[in-house]
Design a protein around this motif. Structure first.
Motif, PDB file in Angstrom:
ATOM      1  N   THR A 166       0.191   5.707   0.359  1.00 50.73           N
ATOM      2  CA  THR A 166      -0.619   6.910   0.498  1.00 50.73           C
ATOM      3  C   THR A 166       0.128   8.228  -0.086  1.00 50.73           C
ATOM      4  O   THR A 166       1.111   8.373   0.340  1.00 50.73           O
ATOM      5  CB  THR A 166      -1.200   7.007   1.719  1.00 50.73           C
ATOM      6  OG1 THR A 166      -1.713   5.559   2.280  1.00 50.73           O
ATOM      7  CG2 THR A 166      -1.972   8.283   2.206  1.00 50.73           C
ATOM      8  N   SER A 167      -0.692   8.997  -0.745  1.00 52.25           N
ATOM      9  CA  SER A 167      -0.054  10.165  -1.173  1.00 52.25           C
ATOM     10  C   SER A 167      -1.018  11.493  -0.851  1.00 52.25           C
ATOM     11  O   SER A 167      -2.215  11.409  -1.146  1.00 52.25           O
ATOM     12  CB  SER A 167       0.530  10.047  -2.639  1.00 52.25           C
ATOM     13  OG  SER A 167       0.074  11.144  -3.198  1.00 52.25           O
ATOM     14  N   SER A 168      -0.589  12.585  -0.539  1.00 50.86           N
ATOM     15  CA  SER A 168      -1.385  13.671  -0.061  1.00 50.86           C
ATOM     16  C   SER A 168      -1.045  14.745  -1.175  1.00 50.86           C
ATOM     17  O   SER A 168       0.090  15.080  -1.890  1.00 50.86           O
ATOM     18  CB  SER A 168      -0.767  14.325   1.262  1.00 50.86           C
ATOM     19  OG  SER A 168      -1.029  13.622   2.127  1.00 50.86           O
TER      20      SER A 168
ATOM     21  N   GLU B  56       3.608   7.974   1.915  1.00 48.54           N
ATOM     22  CA  GLU B  56       4.428   6.826   2.794  1.00 48.54           C
ATOM     23  C   GLU B  56       3.926   5.369   1.842  1.00 48.54           C
ATOM     24  O   GLU B  56       2.830   5.439   1.332  1.00 48.54           O
ATOM     25  CB  GLU B  56       3.434   6.716   4.200  1.00 48.54           C
ATOM     26  CG  GLU B  56       3.858   8.181   4.785  1.00 48.54           C
ATOM     27  CD  GLU B  56       3.298   7.968   6.323  1.00 48.54           C
ATOM     28  OE1 GLU B  56       3.933   7.989   7.076  1.00 48.54           O
ATOM     29  OE2 GLU B  56       1.696   7.549   6.064  1.00 48.54           O
TER      30      GLU B  56
ATOM     31  N   THR C 137      -6.350  13.080  -0.307  1.00 50.17           N
ATOM     32  CA  THR C 137      -5.359  11.856   0.084  1.00 50.17           C
ATOM     33  C   THR C 137      -5.696  10.804  -0.918  1.00 50.17           C
ATOM     34  O   THR C 137      -6.960  10.496  -1.083  1.00 50.17           O
ATOM     35  CB  THR C 137      -5.440  11.308   1.532  1.00 50.17           C
ATOM     36  OG1 THR C 137      -5.094  12.315   2.612  1.00 50.17           O
ATOM     37  CG2 THR C 137      -4.600  10.132   1.857  1.00 50.17           C
ATOM     38  N   VAL C 138      -4.709  10.299  -1.508  1.00 47.57           N
ATOM     39  CA  VAL C 138      -4.894   9.173  -2.672  1.00 47.57           C
ATOM     40  C   VAL C 138      -4.109   7.779  -2.059  1.00 47.57           C
ATOM     41  O   VAL C 138      -3.024   7.974  -1.765  1.00 47.57           O
ATOM     42  CB  VAL C 138      -4.419   9.534  -3.985  1.00 47.57           C
ATOM     43  CG1 VAL C 138      -4.428   8.336  -4.887  1.00 47.57           C
ATOM     44  CG2 VAL C 138      -4.933  10.946  -4.453  1.00 47.57           C
ATOM     45  N   LYS C 139      -4.840   6.752  -1.998  1.00 45.14           N
ATOM     46  CA  LYS C 139      -4.184   5.524  -1.641  1.00 45.14           C
ATOM     47  C   LYS C 139      -4.432   4.614  -2.795  1.00 45.14           C
ATOM     48  O   LYS C 139      -5.380   4.480  -3.610  1.00 45.14           O
ATOM     49  CB  LYS C 139      -5.307   4.724  -0.555  1.00 45.14           C
ATOM     50  CG  LYS C 139      -5.271   5.601   0.909  1.00 45.14           C
ATOM     51  CD  LYS C 139      -6.050   4.818   2.102  1.00 45.14           C
ATOM     52  CE  LYS C 139      -6.115   5.695   3.123  1.00 45.14           C
ATOM     53  NZ  LYS C 139      -5.565   5.180   4.427  1.00 45.14           N
TER      54      LYS C 139
ATOM     55  N   GLY D  11       0.676  -1.201  -0.044  1.00 46.18           N
ATOM     56  CA  GLY D  11      -0.050   0.026   0.022  1.00 46.18           C
ATOM     57  C   GLY D  11       0.857   1.159  -0.002  1.00 46.18           C
ATOM     58  O   GLY D  11       1.881   1.406   0.520  1.00 46.18           O
TER      59      GLY D  11
ATOM     60  N   GLN E 203       0.448  -0.390  -4.773  1.00 52.97           N
ATOM     61  CA  GLN E 203       1.514  -0.148  -5.299  1.00 52.97           C
ATOM     62  C   GLN E 203       2.148  -1.395  -5.765  1.00 52.97           C
ATOM     63  O   GLN E 203       2.689  -2.299  -4.807  1.00 52.97           O
ATOM     64  CB  GLN E 203       2.435   0.775  -4.599  1.00 52.97           C
ATOM     65  CG  GLN E 203       3.682   1.264  -5.449  1.00 52.97           C
ATOM     66  CD  GLN E 203       3.143   2.447  -6.490  1.00 52.97           C
ATOM     67  OE1 GLN E 203       2.364   3.039  -6.534  1.00 52.97           O
ATOM     68  NE2 GLN E 203       4.530   2.418  -7.201  1.00 52.97           N
TER      69      GLN E 203
ATOM     70  N   ASN F 267      -5.826   2.036  -8.030  1.00 48.45           N
ATOM     71  CA  ASN F 267      -7.058   2.166  -7.306  1.00 48.45           C
ATOM     72  C   ASN F 267      -7.238   0.915  -6.678  1.00 48.45           C
ATOM     73  O   ASN F 267      -7.448  -0.218  -7.462  1.00 48.45           O
ATOM     74  CB  ASN F 267      -8.277   2.685  -8.039  1.00 48.45           C
ATOM     75  CG  ASN F 267      -9.375   2.787  -7.210  1.00 48.45           C
ATOM     76  OD1 ASN F 267      -9.724   2.085  -6.376  1.00 48.45           O
ATOM     77  ND2 ASN F 267      -9.827   4.000  -7.357  1.00 48.45           N
TER      78      ASN F 267
END
Length: 173
Positions: free
Chosen positions: A46-48, A166, A54-56, A44, A59, A80
């Motif tokens: 997560t990007s702001s 992260e 916030t986009v999860k 996983g 990856q 997604n």
């Protein structure tokens, strides 16, 4: 017309002849510091993308040596988690520059590219760049479980850095 072509040929030949041959064994040896990355990784991220977005993603990072161990190729894809739609895709290369005794990181994403220095401490790497008034920094380390843990921070001036990325990945093979 023949004289300018002749001058260009002589100039190019003098440049080629004046260069020292690359030390391929030394470059390959330096690249071995990154061998722990080779394989397929997934997990996983997560990007702001602003104060309220916030986009999860799920990856994957596929990493392999190319050119006989002289270049590390990394392809990252973020999907997604619900629809598997690609939300992020990047391609990067890492190489060793024996002249500067340093690593180079070149990444491509959405029609843009970045070329910067890469630091290679034990079991990880670090890279960054300036984007206008912002300093952007990414740090990757293997944790105690052998997972790829990467963070990204943005710093504006004297303000404290803000975490914008992260990711924790597990090796699949």
């Amino acid at each position: 017309m023949q004289m300018p072509a002749l001058l260009c040929s002589v100039f190019f030949a003098s440049l080629c002849c004046g260069q020292q041959a690359p030390n391929l064994p030394a470059q390959r040896e330096a690249m071995k510091k990154l061998a722990f990355l080779v394989g397929k990784w997934s997990g996983g991220a997560t990007s702001s993308r602003g104060p309220n977005e916030t986009v999860k993603v799920t990856q994957t990072e596929e990493v392999q040596f190319k050119l006989g161990g002289l270049v590390l190729l990394i392809e990252g894809t973020g999907r997604n988690p619900d629809t598997a739609e690609v939300r992020f895709n990047a391609l990067a290369t890492i190489s060793y520059d024996e002249t500067t005794k340093g690593y180079r990181f070149r990444a491509y994403n959405d029609g843009r590219y970045l070329d910067t220095d890469l630091q290679v401490p034990e079991n990880g790497f670090e890279w960054g760049y300036k984007a206008g008034p912002a300093d952007v920094r990414f740090v990757m380390r293997l944790n105690a479980k052998g997972e790829w843990v990467e963070t990204g921070d943005v710093k504006f001036g004297d303000n404290p850095p803000q975490r914008t990325f992260e990711m924790t990945l597990r090796k699949q093979n």
